[in-house]
Enzyme design. Sequence first.
Site, PDB file in Angstrom:
ATOM      1  N   MET A 122       9.000   3.683   0.165  1.00  0.00           N
ATOM      2  CA  MET A 122       8.628   2.487   0.944  1.00  0.00           C
ATOM      3  C   MET A 122       8.300   2.929   2.377  1.00  0.00           C
ATOM      4  SD  MET A 122       8.899  -0.991   1.475  1.00  0.00           S
ATOM      5  CE  MET A 122       9.152  -2.015   2.917  1.00  0.00           C
ATOM      6  N   HIS A 179      -1.120  10.690  -6.556  1.00  0.00           N
ATOM      7  CA  HIS A 179      -2.127   9.768  -5.998  1.00  0.00           C
ATOM      8  C   HIS A 179      -3.421  10.553  -5.848  1.00  0.00           C
ATOM      9  CE1 HIS A 179      -4.288   7.044  -3.378  1.00  0.00           C
ATOM     10  NE2 HIS A 179      -3.423   6.108  -3.660  1.00  0.00           N
ATOM     11  N   CYS A 183       2.386  -6.641   1.312  1.00  0.00           N
ATOM     12  CA  CYS A 183       3.412  -6.242   0.333  1.00  0.00           C
ATOM     13  C   CYS A 183       2.947  -6.328  -1.126  1.00  0.00           C
ATOM     14  CB  CYS A 183       4.669  -7.117   0.481  1.00  0.00           C
ATOM     15  SG  CYS A 183       5.086  -7.505   2.194  1.00  0.00           S
ATOM     16  N   CYS A 220       1.758  -3.318  -3.552  1.00  0.00           N
ATOM     17  CA  CYS A 220       2.715  -2.408  -4.194  1.00  0.00           C
ATOM     18  C   CYS A 220       3.744  -3.147  -5.052  1.00  0.00           C
ATOM     19  CB  CYS A 220       3.452  -1.583  -3.132  1.00  0.00           C
ATOM     20  SG  CYS A 220       2.358  -0.393  -2.326  1.00  0.00           S
ATOM     21  N   HIS A 221       4.166  -4.357  -4.618  1.00  0.00           N
ATOM     22  CA  HIS A 221       5.278  -5.019  -5.316  1.00  0.00           C
ATOM     23  C   HIS A 221       4.832  -6.103  -6.296  1.00  0.00           C
ATOM     24  CE1 HIS A 221       8.272  -3.084  -2.681  1.00  0.00           C
ATOM     25  NE2 HIS A 221       7.386  -3.260  -1.719  1.00  0.00           N
ATOM     26  N   HIS A 255      -2.747   3.652 -11.853  1.00  0.00           N
ATOM     27  CA  HIS A 255      -3.304   3.323 -10.538  1.00  0.00           C
ATOM     28  C   HIS A 255      -4.725   3.884 -10.401  1.00  0.00           C
ATOM     29  CE1 HIS A 255      -2.744   1.847  -6.464  1.00  0.00           C
ATOM     30  NE2 HIS A 255      -3.289   2.971  -6.018  1.00  0.00           N
TER      31      HIS A 255
HETATM   32 FE1  DHE Z   1      -6.453   1.848  -2.492  1.00  0.00          FE
HETATM   33  C1  DHE Z   1      -8.794   3.304  -4.589  1.00  0.00           C
HETATM   34  C2  DHE Z   1      -5.207   0.118  -5.134  1.00  0.00           C
HETATM   35  C3  DHE Z   1      -3.837   0.806  -0.545  1.00  0.00           C
HETATM   36  C4  DHE Z   1      -7.943   3.224   0.232  1.00  0.00           C
HETATM   37  N1  DHE Z   1      -6.898   1.758  -4.496  1.00  0.00           N
HETATM   38  C5  DHE Z   1      -7.895   2.441  -5.157  1.00  0.00           C
HETATM   39  C6  DHE Z   1      -7.857   2.096  -6.549  1.00  0.00           C
HETATM   40  C7  DHE Z   1      -6.856   1.192  -6.705  1.00  0.00           C
HETATM   41  C8  DHE Z   1      -6.249   0.978  -5.411  1.00  0.00           C
HETATM   42  C9  DHE Z   1      -6.433   0.522  -7.984  1.00  0.00           C
HETATM   43  C10 DHE Z   1      -8.777   2.666  -7.630  1.00  0.00           C
HETATM   44  C11 DHE Z   1     -10.050   1.878  -7.703  1.00  0.00           C
HETATM   45  C12 DHE Z   1     -11.042   2.435  -8.725  1.00  0.00           C
HETATM   46  O1  DHE Z   1     -11.261   3.652  -8.750  1.00  0.00           O
HETATM   47  O2  DHE Z   1     -11.597   1.660  -9.518  1.00  0.00           O
HETATM   48  N2  DHE Z   1      -4.767   0.710  -2.797  1.00  0.00           N
HETATM   49  C13 DHE Z   1      -4.468   0.097  -3.952  1.00  0.00           C
HETATM   50  C14 DHE Z   1      -3.227  -0.624  -3.809  1.00  0.00           C
HETATM   51  O3  DHE Z   1      -2.699  -1.379  -4.666  1.00  0.00           O
HETATM   52  C15 DHE Z   1      -2.633  -0.237  -2.522  1.00  0.00           C
HETATM   53  C16 DHE Z   1      -1.517   0.769  -2.790  1.00  0.00           C
HETATM   54  C17 DHE Z   1      -1.944  -1.333  -1.743  1.00  0.00           C
HETATM   55  C18 DHE Z   1      -2.802  -2.514  -1.401  1.00  0.00           C
HETATM   56  O4  DHE Z   1      -2.260  -3.503  -0.899  1.00  0.00           O
HETATM   57  O5  DHE Z   1      -4.013  -2.504  -1.626  1.00  0.00           O
HETATM   58  C19 DHE Z   1      -3.822   0.452  -1.863  1.00  0.00           C
HETATM   59  N3  DHE Z   1      -5.958   2.002  -0.498  1.00  0.00           N
HETATM   60  C20 DHE Z   1      -4.869   1.486   0.090  1.00  0.00           C
HETATM   61  C21 DHE Z   1      -4.886   1.713   1.516  1.00  0.00           C
HETATM   62  O6  DHE Z   1      -4.027   1.304   2.359  1.00  0.00           O
HETATM   63  C22 DHE Z   1      -6.056   2.587   1.813  1.00  0.00           C
HETATM   64  C23 DHE Z   1      -5.527   3.962   2.208  1.00  0.00           C
HETATM   65  C24 DHE Z   1      -6.925   2.113   2.967  1.00  0.00           C
HETATM   66  C25 DHE Z   1      -7.733   0.893   2.692  1.00  0.00           C
HETATM   67  O7  DHE Z   1      -8.914   0.879   3.007  1.00  0.00           O
HETATM   68  O8  DHE Z   1      -7.198  -0.075   2.142  1.00  0.00           O
HETATM   69  C26 DHE Z   1      -6.732   2.611   0.454  1.00  0.00           C
HETATM   70  N4  DHE Z   1      -8.063   3.054  -2.227  1.00  0.00           N
HETATM   71  C27 DHE Z   1      -8.527   3.465  -1.006  1.00  0.00           C
HETATM   72  C28 DHE Z   1      -9.740   4.241  -1.212  1.00  0.00           C
HETATM   73  C29 DHE Z   1      -9.976   4.284  -2.592  1.00  0.00           C
HETATM   74  C30 DHE Z   1      -8.911   3.522  -3.205  1.00  0.00           C
HETATM   75  C31 DHE Z   1     -10.550   4.899  -0.100  1.00  0.00           C
HETATM   76  C32 DHE Z   1     -11.140   4.965  -3.335  1.00  0.00           C
HETATM   77  C33 DHE Z   1     -10.936   6.446  -3.395  1.00  0.00           C
HETATM   78  C34 DHE Z   1     -12.151   7.158  -3.939  1.00  0.00           C
HETATM   79  O9  DHE Z   1     -12.439   8.254  -3.454  1.00  0.00           O
HETATM   80  O10 DHE Z   1     -12.810   6.629  -4.843  1.00  0.00           O
END
Ligand code: DHE
Length: 560
Positions: free
Chosen positions: A102, A380, A48, A51-52, A338
């Site tokens: 959500m 996103h 959680c 996001c929160h 983000h």
């Molecule tokens: Fe991510 C990038 C935060 C959930 C896969 N994710 C990012 C970035 C942030 C972020 C701030 C940018 C980083 C950068 O460029 O410096 N992500 C978050 C969250 O806060 C969130 C919503 C919830 C959490 O608890 O983390 C979250 N993210 C996810 C997932 O559930 C994903 C789909 C699967 C996983 O592996 O966790 C996921 N996030 C990704 C990926 C990137 C990413 C693959 C990089 C994308 C790219 O092409 O550079």
Amino acid sequence: MASHGKLLTKAFMMAALPLALGSAFAQEAPKLTNDEKAAAKKIYFERCAGCHGVLRKGATGKNLEPHWTKKLPDGQTQEGGTLKLGASRLEKIISYGTEGGMVNFDDILSKEEIALMAKYIQTTPDVPPEFSFKDTMDSWKEIIPVAQRPTKQMNNFNLKNMFSVTLRDTGEVALIDGDTKEIRSIVKTGYAVHISRLSKSGRYVYVIGRDGRLSLIDLWMEKPAVVAELKVGFDARSVDTSKFKGFDDKYAIAGSYWPPQYVIMEGETLKPLKVVSTRGMTVDGEYHPEPRVASIVSSEIKPEWVVNIKETGQILLVDYSDIKNLKTTTIESAKFLHDGGWDASKRYFLVAANASNKIAAVDTKTGKLAALIDTAKIPHPGRGANFVHPKFGPVWATGHLGADVVTLISTPSDDPKHSKYKEYNWKVVQEMKHVPGNLFVKTHPKSQHFWADAPQNPDKDLAESVAVWDMADLSKPKAVLNVAKDSGLPPTKATKRAVHPEYSADGKEVWISLWGGKTDQSAIVVYDDATLKVKKVITDPKMITPTGKFNVYNTQHDIY
Ligand code: DHE
């Protein structure tokens, strides 16, 4: 004297207020045993907090402080919608999600866990401990000192086409050879590892875990392995190195969600040099105790990092040319920053202010905000995607979690042949019809195709599929590829989400993760970009929950 008295009374009331509120909440809040609280805290952190927020102030997700969680009448959501199903209101929201974005947790958490979480979020959030410079320094491990590392590449892999693949639930990355499709190494990294970024040299992979553990992998070793490690906080998402000429990989930076701060360190050893807090005022002028560090990117035109602060909506340009006398430019944009990426010229960084439904564009040359663009709900982009639109010229694209479109924004170009498109700059020039629940879009300068996933769509078929457009003629119907079916893996009741398209270095293949449950068989499905036919399904018992994939060359050079 009287005014002094008034002041004292006010001071007393201010001091007493939290106690009064605390006791009012304590009376009303459901009681949890220590074991229940510990279990709920763990679930909250894992599922959680992203996001929160840990203090539950809300960002992409709603505010979950007791004044909200206890107040709403049964059957109502914060965004004013209604819930029609039985059981208690909070349990329903957690189970089935809301129209506000959500997601549903009924397929992830048990009924008992959902009931526990519904109680937990009515209690006052605990403030987690801080993580000081000393804590960071104490966590530092130089596993293989620079002097003992290879002086040349000791393996015969084509490193340019290596992919660093997040194995989310095992806290590992798989290094997969893009030419042979063989797994070359599986490396233990942080918990629920998030992203990989490349050194400017292309030799080192920096991997950041959600537990704040940063791992440095040396690709030159016979079997690539972790050579240094550092904990930058308790919860983190982003990392990059210094990429300006003369500072190549001299420094690295990692951003933390909790505590809200960033750490600057030596690039090749991860030895921490400085910790900077990001607590402060939002663009609306309110103090925020938890402004988390979201995306970070390194400029190649100045010795600066672009550091995006989620809750405050402030974009920091951190000048690393003098770490001891750190200069920072603070650019006001919009709250809930983000993820984001460069435009084609790499002068402008476009970042989603996701819960504000905006894209902010920073001009890294002038150090100013170039534009703040309204978009459809919850953009996103991942890093977005750049291409030359047949009618509107250079555009940068973002998908949307909360809307059924891909948005194309016109970006400036110095190329005289693009001067006729100037009038469109920073405007939304087209919305291509897609489906909600999109997380990542991708293209490649050598490709004619544009790819978008939809892993967060509630419909199983859509979440297991990707859409592909022909960029030469966007009016042609998009192709929809069902990646789960194409993989040939046995069908499962649970959704195997098709997530994160990533190109091979030559731009001829597109790799899509098929993200199953921890005990399901997952895979990476490799498509031929020209024919859209499956070329290879990479699967292995060790390939557990693959999500992000980072091609060395494309990540190193910001090709998307
Ligand atoms: Fe991510 C990038 C935060 C959930 C896969 N994710 C990012 C970035 C942030 C972020 C701030 C940018 C980083 C950068 O460029 O410096 N992500 C978050 C969250 O806060 C969130 C919503 C919830 C959490 O608890 O983390 C979250 N993210 C996810 C997932 O559930 C994903 C789909 C699967 C996983 O592996 O966790 C996921 N996030 C990704 C990926 C990137 C990413 C693959 C990089 C994308 C790219 O092409 O550079």
